[in-house]
Design an enzyme around this catalytic site. Structure first.
Site, short mmCIF file in Angstrom:
data_model
loop_
_atom_site.label_atom_id
_atom_site.label_comp_id
_atom_site.label_asym_id
_atom_site.label_seq_id
_atom_site.Cartn_x
_atom_site.Cartn_y
_atom_site.Cartn_z
N CYS A 167 5.39 -0.10 0.67
CA CYS A 167 5.90 -1.36 0.13
C CYS A 167 5.18 -1.77 -1.15
CB CYS A 167 5.83 -2.45 1.19
SG CYS A 167 6.82 -2.00 2.64
N HIS A 305 2.44 -10.84 -1.92
CA HIS A 305 3.16 -9.85 -1.11
C HIS A 305 3.46 -10.38 0.27
CE1 HIS A 305 4.28 -5.92 0.49
NE2 HIS A 305 3.51 -6.18 1.54
N HIS A 341 11.93 -8.94 3.45
CA HIS A 341 11.09 -7.87 2.89
C HIS A 341 11.99 -6.71 2.46
CE1 HIS A 341 8.00 -5.19 1.95
NE2 HIS A 341 7.20 -5.34 2.99
#
Length: 414
Positions: A167, A305, A341
């Protein structure tokens, strides 16, 4: 192109193409972020059943034939849409751009799971007879597929590949592109990240097994980083690709410049498969600041994040407190609270949502924070309502991933 490549070249963003669960252009996406509009909805996938996800509704056939949509992958279609939109947005005289001097660098969290799961499901109906296995399986599942489909669609003959960086991949795509421009390997780079992850049941099942899959009666309130009531990740699909050029080339053709890559860094935790390491996250931020020759208090916005897992949110806030704890004017926000996400696309999308702050001076908020976790109470958090500033000149974008990979990109206003 007038510039000759140099390690000190200034690299700028000249085009943005994206699809997010709450917008199919930068203008739509930014409006949703300022209006507090979530893109998370009810979703259902085989074996897992009813769940939640961020789902994109871009027009796959805007830049692709139906035949090629069927032949390729969802990640490929997302990439093709975003790449074409970015090039159109850049104002490049595309028919006269040397296709051999264009590089394509696409960040992905994973690739191939969707097609493999689909094929297994298909041959189950034939008692697992592999003779009915599709000959499209291999080109669909090779790791370079999303980048390769873009080159096929746009006639690009320069280098292309994907960057597998969990990610952290969206930032990694930009970093790779900037480096290749400075090395002279290309004159135009198409870069960023894409994700088709909502089409694989495995990622939902994996997060559920980990106790990290979000649930909420109201899908729009399910993704809630920093909130004590958070209960996990909302999985999303999406993509965001940029055109990068050397500053001299962009200025020579009078291009609109969204911002300049002022600094970046990547490092590793070397401590756990899934648990983040705040010391190494802070170190990555400090490395990026050092390369940008900036102090922490010169950063206008920190795009976090945070994924709405307890350990992830708290560890990142610990890292941010260590670097930005004394800063008076730095504002901190989170985009996953709107879109979930988006995995390999997350970093690129989250950066894009903040770049308009260079022109409107507004910081979009983190939504769905009703009861702030005291362990996430970092100075400068912008919660639930946009924050108007006297001007934003720098955005720092965090993206972290499993196996302890960290990436940070700093974009400055030009």
């Amino acid at each position: 192109m007038i510039s000759t490549a140099s390690p000190t070249d200034r690299i700028v963003i000249t085009g943005i193409g994206l699809t997010a669960p709450n917008g199919n252009s930068l203008a739509e996406y930014r409006a949703a972020l300022l209006e507090g509009r979530s893109g998370v909805r009810d979703y259902e996938i085989r074996y897992v059943g009813k769940t939640l996800a961020g789902v994109c509704d871009f027009d796959e056939t805007k830049h692709q034939s139906r035949r090629n949509v069927r032949r390729g992958t969802r990640a490929g279609s997302i990439g093709i849409y975003c790449a074409n939109e970015a090039v159109n947005d850049s104002g490049l005289d595309w028919p006269n751009v040397d296709p051999e001097r264009v590089g394509v660098y696409i960040g992905v969290t994973e690739h191939g799971n969707v097609e493999t799961e689909n094929e297994i499901n298909e041959i189950k109906s034939y008692d697992y007879d592999t003779s009915v296995w599709s000959h499209h399986h291999n080109p669909r599942t090779v790791a370079n597929n999303p980048a390769g489909e873009i080159t096929l669609n746009m006639g690009i003959t320069g280098p292309h590949y994907t960057i597998g960086a969990a990610c952290a991949a969206g930032n990694a795509g930009l970093i790779q592109a900037a480096q290749m421009l400075r090395l002279g390997e290309c004159d135009v780079a198409i870069c960023g990240g894409v994700s088709e992850s909502i089409h694989t049941f495995g990622i939902f099942a994996g997060f559920a097994s980990q106790g990290a899959l979000a649930a909420n009666e109201d899908p729009t309130r399910a993704s809630r980083p920093f909130d004590k009531g958070r209960n996990g990740i909302v999985v999303s699909e999406g993509g965001c690709l940029y055109t990068l050029e050397r500053y001299e080339d962009a200025a020579q053709r009078g291009a609109r410049i969204y911002g300049e890559i002022a600094g970046y860094a990547m490092n590793s935790d070397a401590s756990d498969f899934v648990l983040p390491n705040p010391k190494q996250q802070a170190r990555c931020v400090e490395m990026a600041l050092g390369r940008a020759r900036m102090n922490a208090d010169q950063i206008g916005i920190v795009s976090t994040h945070a994924t709405a897992t307890e350990s992830g949110d708290i560890q990142e806030c610990t890292a941010l407190r260590a670097v930005f704890g004394e800063c008076q004017s730095t504002r901190i926000n989170n985009t996953k609270s709107f879109i979930g996400h988006a995995m390999g696309a997350a970093g690129a999308l989250e950066l894009a949502g903040n770049l308009p702050s260079f022109t409107d001076g507004v910081v979009h908020p983190t939504i769905n924070v009703e009861d702030l976790d005291p362990k996430c109470d970092v100075p400068g958090l912008v919660l639930n309502e946009p924050f108007e500033t006297s001007g934003v000149t720098s955005v720092l974008n965090n993206s972290f991933g499993m196996l302890g990979i960290n990436s940070v990109v700093i974009i400055n206003k030009v």
